[in-house]
Design an enzyme around this catalytic site. Structure first.
Site, PDB file in Angstrom:
ATOM      1  N   ASP A 113       0.883  -1.169   0.000  1.00  0.00           N
ATOM      2  CA  ASP A 113       0.000   0.000   0.000  1.00  0.00           C
ATOM      3  C   ASP A 113       0.925   1.224   0.000  1.00  0.00           C
ATOM      4  O   ASP A 113       2.135   1.113   0.222  1.00  0.00           O
ATOM      5  CB  ASP A 113      -0.958  -0.003   1.200  1.00  0.00           C
TER       6      ASP A 113
HETATM    7  O1  LIG Z   1      -0.351   9.920  -0.793  1.00  0.00           O
HETATM    8  N1  LIG Z   1      -1.428   9.689  -1.368  1.00  0.00           N
HETATM    9  O2  LIG Z   1      -1.821  10.460  -2.248  1.00  0.00           O
HETATM   10  C1  LIG Z   1      -2.178   8.566  -1.024  1.00  0.00           C
HETATM   11  C2  LIG Z   1      -3.425   8.364  -1.589  1.00  0.00           C
HETATM   12  C3  LIG Z   1      -4.178   7.249  -1.256  1.00  0.00           C
HETATM   13  C4  LIG Z   1      -3.667   6.351  -0.380  1.00  0.00           C
HETATM   14  O3  LIG Z   1      -4.438   5.246  -0.029  1.00  0.00           O
HETATM   15  C5  LIG Z   1      -4.051   4.028  -0.402  1.00  0.00           C
HETATM   16  O4  LIG Z   1      -3.804   3.970  -1.789  1.00  0.00           O
HETATM   17  C6  LIG Z   1      -4.603   2.962  -2.379  1.00  0.00           C
HETATM   18  C7  LIG Z   1      -3.793   2.331  -3.422  1.00  0.00           C
HETATM   19  O5  LIG Z   1      -4.534   1.448  -4.176  1.00  0.00           O
HETATM   20  C8  LIG Z   1      -4.995   2.071  -1.248  1.00  0.00           C
HETATM   21  O6  LIG Z   1      -6.203   1.363  -1.429  1.00  0.00           O
HETATM   22  C9  LIG Z   1      -5.134   3.035  -0.140  1.00  0.00           C
HETATM   23  O7  LIG Z   1      -5.061   2.424   1.120  1.00  0.00           O
HETATM   24  C10 LIG Z   1      -2.459   6.550   0.183  1.00  0.00           C
HETATM   25  C11 LIG Z   1      -1.694   7.656  -0.139  1.00  0.00           C
END
Ligand SMILES: O=[N+]([O-])c1ccc(O[C@@H]2O[C@@H](CO)[C@H](O)[C@H]2O)cc1
Length: 757
Positions: A254
């Protein structure tokens, strides 16, 4: 059937490619944004695409501002599609998503791997991301995800995959931020029994039974070990026990979960060690740049070697070979273009998916409502003119937003609209007068409210599962006007609707989830009977005080007198739900009876069942197919979801009230007509899980119940000795690493946790 010669040879092609990389080039290509190797003509590739319910905005997806590729079909959120209990529908939806994804990719607007589905079971209504899942039942999720993956990826025998799906978040991830317990730091304490019984089945379905291309390890730790750094989870369980061994299958973290291995999990003394532990455990891609930043030093320190890097890179690039990424126009999907996006079929399917999921919870006979040009409808509430709200999270850009207001206006009736901008569903002070005015000059009142992404979201769990006081106040007053009042309860998590259920002046209650681009039309077609409701609740609707009885961090399912847990899910909850899992009304009535009862036996021998089974995984063997004749005894044509639950005293006490073992949605039963559903029960359906996590067939009494208030029941007995169908690989005894090299403990921010130098 493709011959071995026809199949691309991903391994040797990827190996040849990786062999040409320098060490630096290998280290550079370990993150979600791979720069490629320009020297070799290997282009940059972004691994991170989302497509939860349609091609979605995400780092690798690029919607155009105008012209072609400015939108993609936006289906309902999985929680509503789960309510359809229709695996054929899910496969059709997934085929459209993968087709549109390919079209975007051909236009250089997306990659070919998608980080969907989210299949952590939705066991606590507070969870902000439960909306992304098909519901609370692990058998339902396992079946749903099998259909979804087939639609996204194509058949495992196909020469080229359509796209790659990614089952996430592996495993036991279902908290965002509850009482300061952040998703990045939670250490889920789960027994092996609960793990195998509840948290694992959807993932087992992905890896073992559906050949999914990718997995994502989660932010949380499981019993002391962050999942992305857990070789037992990623190697022993995933790759060995589930035989997920194709060279092109990879695990991504993740996003920044590898960083979380270091902090706040404090697993690994240094950043380099945390990165090395993750790579060696089997996390092949790090979402973010943590690997690219810290693996070079890890390599210099001897914490990883080139074989570790090669293993991960070969998996990644083999997957691109399987997608035909390097094969130009030889790949059939290369012909897909903008003409294949948002086709009439896709638009119709988005509508159908919404109709199939929408669930009727209460009806005093007002529905279906005859709407004529002379009808005056008051349409009230913060969902009344929903646009973005219709989609929920992980959304793309839809071709249109058909709000309830739009749909009401299409009916030809006079619509007295009193909506207001979305929020927590609270009417603001300015809205009261025009709410009453709209209601008073109308014949019928439709209130569209509930919850939305302002209270349930990524990073945000709910603090209440009740309707807001302001909404109850509005609806309560509307109900005093002597007019039919129809309430649309929107949002993914359930809210305690008992004040509406108990108010006799509220005519009807419909749960609409997040119904997607055509959601308003689907809702109004059900209201006026152009479509018949047949959705079933995919989660339990608990009373509002349920959340004071159990902390979100309690991962146990069974009721517990010591902790005071009333139990979780319809299988174990000891209280009285407002609406139970599987609940849903129709505009007609059904009867059900077993069609092939002459082939039933009252007793089955465990040794016969197991010795006749030749599958490598014995739990996959068929037990029996039960055919159920379902008759529409009313006059309204309707779908019917045939739910098969197993109950009885077999295996270790306590016993669940019942558990879903199979389901099938029947379509368009006209009045007086009978259709037959086939529920195929496997040995897995009969098995219970012992304390070690083994799947076991136990002697005892079994009852197969058709529907929540059973329309038909069959009883049988299993005799003989218990038989282990699937032996669970035990985790190593010592799983926790010492944490004495940190001061600060678990803080609410990473910054206040300082490694001891
Ligand atoms: O830094 N960001 O922009 C960011 C955005 C979304 C995020 O969530 C995660 O990213 C998704 C990737 O599929 C997972 O399902 C979720 O847990 C984690 C980090």
């Amino acid at each position: 059937m493709a011959s071995a010669y026809d199949r691309v040879d991903p391994l040797s092609r990827a190996r040849a490619l990786i062999n040409a990389f320098t060490l630096e080039e290998k280290l550079n290509n370990t993150g979600s944004t791979s720069p490629g190797v320009p020297r070799l003509g290997l282009p940059a590739y972004t691994w991170w695409q989302e497509a939860l319910h349609g091609v979605a905005q995400s780092p690798g997806v690029n919607f155009s501002d105008s012209g072609e590729f400015r939108y993609a079909t936006s289906f309902p959120q999985p929680i509503l599609m789960g309510a359809a209990f229709d695996d054929d529908l899910i496969k059709d939806v997934a085929i459209v998503i993968s087709t549109e994804a390919r079209a975007f990719s051909n236009a250089d607007r997306a990659g070919l791997d998608f980080w969907t589905p989210n299949i952590n079971p939705f066991k606590d209504s507070r969870w902000g991301r439960g909306q992304e899942t098909p519901g609370e039942d692990p058998v339902h999720l396992a079946s749903y995800v099998h259909a979804l993956i087939e639609g996204l990826q194509g058949s495992p025998d196909d020469k080229y995959k359509r796209v790659i799906a990614t089952c996430k978040h592996f495993v036991a991830y279902d908290i965002e931020n509850w009482n300061g317990n952040f998703r990045y730091q939670v250490d889920a304490q789960v027994s092996q029994r609960d793990l195998v019984e509840y948290y694992m089945p959807p993932f087992e379905s992905c890896a073992r039974d559906s050949n999914v291309g990718a997995f994502m390890c989660s932010y949380n730790a499981l019993n002391g070990v962050p999942t992305c750094a857990d070789p037992w989870l990623l190697q022993t369980v995933l790759r060995e026990h589930w035989n997920w061994t194709a060279e092109e299958q990879w695990v991504t973290s993740d996003c920044d979960a590898v960083q979380n291995v270091f902090l706040p999990h404090e697993y690994g003394k240094t950043r380099e060690e945390a990165a090395a532990l993750s790579l060696k455990a089997g996390t092949d891609i790090n979402c973010g740049t943590y690997y690219q930043e810290h693996l070079p030093a890890a390599y210099d320190q001897g914490l990883i070697n080139t074989t570790d890097l090669d293993t991960a890179l070969i998996r990644q690039y083999s997957s691109l070979v399987r997608l035909g990424y390097f094969d130009g126009m030889a790949v059939p999907y290369r012909n897909l273009t903008w003409n294949d996006v948002s086709t009439p079929h896709a638009q119709q399917l988005a509508y159908k998916a919404a109709v199939e999921g929408i669930t009727l919870l209460k009806n005093d006979g007002t529905l279906p409502l005859k709407i004529q040009n002379s009808t005056k409808i008051a349409l009230i509430g913060d969902w009344a003119n929903a646009t973005d709200q219709l989609l929920g999270n992980y959304d793309g850009i839809p071709p249109y937003y058909h709000s309830p207001l739009y749909a009401a206006q299409q009916t030809g009736a006079t619509v007295n609209f009193a909506g207001y901008p979305g929020g927590q569903g609270d009417p603001t002070t300015d809205n009261w007068l025009h709410i009453w005015e709209a209601a008073k000059k109308s014949d019928v009142i439709v209130y569209a409210g509930g919850i939305d992404n302002s209270v349930e979201a990524e990073g945000m769990d709910r603090v209440s599962i009740a309707w807001t006081g302001a909404q109850l106040d509005v609806i309560g007053q509307l109900a005093t006007y002597g007019k039919p009042v129809i309430v649309l309860q929107m949002g993914g998590g359930q809210i305690d609707s008992s004040p509406l259920v108990n108010n006799p002046n509220i005519s009807a209650l419909i749960w609409g989830g997040y119904p997607g681009q055509d959601g308003g039309v689907a809702l109004f077609d059900i209201i006026q009977g152009k479509a018949a409701p047949a959705g079933r609740l995919p989660t339990t609707q608990y009373p509002a005080d349920y959340i004071s009885q159990i902390p979100m961090t309690d991962m146990t399912l069974r009721p517990n007198a010591t902790t005071g847990s009333p139990g979780r899910t319809y299988m174990w909850y000891t209280g009285k739900p407002i609406y139970e899992f599987g609940y849903g009304l129709h505009y007609t009535n059904f009867t059900a009876s077993f069609a092939n009862s002459s082939s039933f036996s009252s007793t089955y021998s465990i040794s016969d069942l197991t010795s006749n089974c030749t599958e490598s995984y014995k739990d996959r063997c068929s037990f029996k197919t039960f055919d159920i004749d379902v008759k529409n005894t009313g006059s309204v044509t309707s779908d019917y979801v045939t739910l098969g639950f197993l109950a009885g005293t077999h295996g270790p006490a306590p016993h669940p009230h019942k558990r879903l073992v199979a389901y099938q949605r029947l379509h368009n039963l006209t009045g007086g007509v009978t259709q037959t559903a086939s529920l195929n029960l496997t040995l897995n359906s009969l098995a219970r899980i012992d304390d070690m996590g083994n799947k076991v067939l136990y002697p005892g009494d079994y009852a197969l119940l058709i529907d929540t208030q059973p329309l038909a029941t069959v009883n049988f007995t299993l005799t003989g000795e218990p038989n282990i169908l699937d032996e669970w690989p035990q985790p190593p005894a010592a799983r926790s690493q010492p944490k004495d090299y940190f001061v600060g403990g678990y803080g609410s921010t990473y910054e206040d946790q300082v490694p001891v130098e």
